[in-house]
Write an enzyme that holds these catalytic residues in place. Sequence first.
Site, PDB file in Angstrom:
ATOM      1  N   GLN A 150      49.535  13.336 -67.073  1.00 57.35           N
ATOM      2  CA  GLN A 150      49.453  12.590 -68.418  1.00 57.35           C
ATOM      3  C   GLN A 150      50.491  13.307 -69.380  1.00 57.35           C
ATOM      4  O   GLN A 150      50.811  13.129 -70.430  1.00 57.35           O
ATOM      5  CB  GLN A 150      48.050  12.866 -69.106  1.00 57.35           C
ATOM      6  CG  GLN A 150      47.686  14.257 -69.499  1.00 57.35           C
ATOM      7  CD  GLN A 150      46.300  14.480 -70.128  1.00 57.35           C
ATOM      8  OE1 GLN A 150      45.380  14.349 -69.359  1.00 57.35           O
ATOM      9  NE2 GLN A 150      45.984  14.486 -71.389  1.00 57.35           N
ATOM     10  N   LEU A 199      41.069  26.839 -75.620  1.00 54.41           N
ATOM     11  CA  LEU A 199      40.140  26.113 -76.556  1.00 54.41           C
ATOM     12  C   LEU A 199      40.032  26.507 -77.788  1.00 54.41           C
ATOM     13  O   LEU A 199      40.411  27.734 -78.185  1.00 54.41           O
ATOM     14  CB  LEU A 199      38.603  26.363 -75.647  1.00 54.41           C
ATOM     15  CG  LEU A 199      38.529  25.777 -74.324  1.00 54.41           C
ATOM     16  CD1 LEU A 199      37.002  26.105 -73.951  1.00 54.41           C
ATOM     17  CD2 LEU A 199      38.645  24.356 -74.200  1.00 54.41           C
ATOM     18  N   HIS A 248      37.099  22.036 -79.651  1.00 53.10           N
ATOM     19  CA  HIS A 248      36.408  21.824 -78.386  1.00 53.10           C
ATOM     20  C   HIS A 248      35.012  22.377 -78.328  1.00 53.10           C
ATOM     21  O   HIS A 248      34.220  21.594 -77.994  1.00 53.10           O
ATOM     22  CB  HIS A 248      37.127  22.488 -77.460  1.00 53.10           C
ATOM     23  CG  HIS A 248      38.483  22.189 -76.796  1.00 53.10           C
ATOM     24  ND1 HIS A 248      39.558  22.949 -77.506  1.00 53.10           N
ATOM     25  CD2 HIS A 248      39.050  21.067 -76.437  1.00 53.10           C
ATOM     26  CE1 HIS A 248      40.802  22.481 -77.158  1.00 53.10           C
ATOM     27  NE2 HIS A 248      40.531  21.264 -76.368  1.00 53.10           N
ATOM     28  N   GLN A 287      43.175   7.932 -77.490  1.00 58.65           N
ATOM     29  CA  GLN A 287      42.441   7.956 -76.264  1.00 58.65           C
ATOM     30  C   GLN A 287      40.887   7.947 -76.224  1.00 58.65           C
ATOM     31  O   GLN A 287      40.490   7.261 -75.433  1.00 58.65           O
ATOM     32  CB  GLN A 287      42.677   9.636 -75.987  1.00 58.65           C
ATOM     33  CG  GLN A 287      41.644  10.324 -75.033  1.00 58.65           C
ATOM     34  CD  GLN A 287      41.895  11.778 -74.737  1.00 58.65           C
ATOM     35  OE1 GLN A 287      42.992  12.169 -73.939  1.00 58.65           O
ATOM     36  NE2 GLN A 287      41.214  12.543 -75.235  1.00 58.65           N
ATOM     37  N   VAL A 296      37.812  18.506 -86.027  1.00 58.96           N
ATOM     38  CA  VAL A 296      37.501  19.960 -86.883  1.00 58.96           C
ATOM     39  C   VAL A 296      39.015  20.212 -87.366  1.00 58.96           C
ATOM     40  O   VAL A 296      40.005  20.128 -86.803  1.00 58.96           O
ATOM     41  CB  VAL A 296      37.175  20.574 -85.785  1.00 58.96           C
ATOM     42  CG1 VAL A 296      36.703  22.083 -86.432  1.00 58.96           C
ATOM     43  CG2 VAL A 296      35.584  20.330 -85.389  1.00 58.96           C
ATOM     44  N   GLY A 299      36.784  13.971 -78.825  1.00 59.95           N
ATOM     45  CA  GLY A 299      37.143  14.319 -80.287  1.00 59.95           C
ATOM     46  C   GLY A 299      37.720  12.896 -80.918  1.00 59.95           C
ATOM     47  O   GLY A 299      38.954  12.409 -80.321  1.00 59.95           O
ATOM     48  N   MET A 311      41.475  20.384 -71.637  1.00 56.86           N
ATOM     49  CA  MET A 311      42.586  20.944 -70.858  1.00 56.86           C
ATOM     50  C   MET A 311      42.826  22.593 -71.290  1.00 56.86           C
ATOM     51  O   MET A 311      43.682  23.085 -71.169  1.00 56.86           O
ATOM     52  CB  MET A 311      44.001  20.348 -71.267  1.00 56.86           C
ATOM     53  CG  MET A 311      44.019  18.773 -70.840  1.00 56.86           C
ATOM     54  SD  MET A 311      45.297  18.071 -70.432  1.00 56.86           S
ATOM     55  CE  MET A 311      46.157  18.181 -72.220  1.00 56.86           C
ATOM     56  N   GLY A 312      41.568  23.107 -71.785  1.00 54.15           N
ATOM     57  CA  GLY A 312      41.469  24.470 -71.879  1.00 54.15           C
ATOM     58  C   GLY A 312      42.338  24.887 -73.337  1.00 54.15           C
ATOM     59  O   GLY A 312      42.453  23.876 -74.078  1.00 54.15           O
TER      60      GLY A 312
END
Length: 279
Positions: A61, A33, A37, A153, A176, A147, A30-31
């Site tokens: 969502q 970043l 990502h 999810q 991360v 991730g 969804m950007g």
Amino acid sequence: MIVVERKSDLHQIVAEHKKGGSKIGFVPTMGALHQGHISLVREARAKAGVVVVSVFVNPIQFNDPKDFETYPATISEDKKLLEQNGCDIVFIPSVAEMYPEVPSEQYDFGTMETVMEGACRPGHFNGVAVVVRRLFDLVQPDLAFFGQKDFQQLAIIKRLVSQLGLPIEIISCPTVREQDGLAMSSRNVRLSAEQRESSARISSALRNAVRGAYGATPDAIVANAVKYINQDKNLDVEYIDIVDQESLEKTAGSDLRNSVICAAVFAGNVRLIDNMLFT
Ligand code: PAF
């Protein structure tokens, strides 16, 4: 790197690559970043011949309109980062392009979608499944990278792929973290300096839990983790649950080998999630 906005263009470009025998690796985002990502993009680069990334803030969502409105957008930085990290094609559709009509698909993931995030964010996982399925249909990836930070999810996407019999390998990539342990998230930029400092407590609590410092039974572990996090006035636990890594059913006994501890915590009005595996 090619920037694509239309579904028809994407479909055509990907079809050419597939005809040439390239393996397609796909990273939906969804950007806004961050290095989390980017680790997915690098993993895709290492495993696939062509790397496709989508940047689309999926309105269906979000159960909280404020969260949608304030979701960070950094598209020119995102493009730079993607180019530097080996993305071949970035797909940036508009809402009208993804949803020319109000989407009506309904998925059924049973209790997997009604616990934890599903209980706190009704409709969230149906919205995720709708967009991911549509993106999968367009990109036709061989491999798709998600991730582990969004553990529920990831489990639901795996279930979606098996329910639909899609020939896509779902690759789970490790969370991360910042130096103090906070899981990287696009929402972290909305934390005040004080909230940011407090938020490191979330990963500390989860680490203590999986190391056995909070006791042996799920109830004791959860109670101690909640207590530790809520001791900080900037934090407020929404839920902490210990569940099976695949079915997401609550772990009942004290055999935690296939379990994961998942948490959602508010720092002010910023909602943070994190999890750690017991194995
Ligand atoms: O994890 C996300 O960023 C989103 O839920 C996803 C998978 C891109 C679907 O919109």
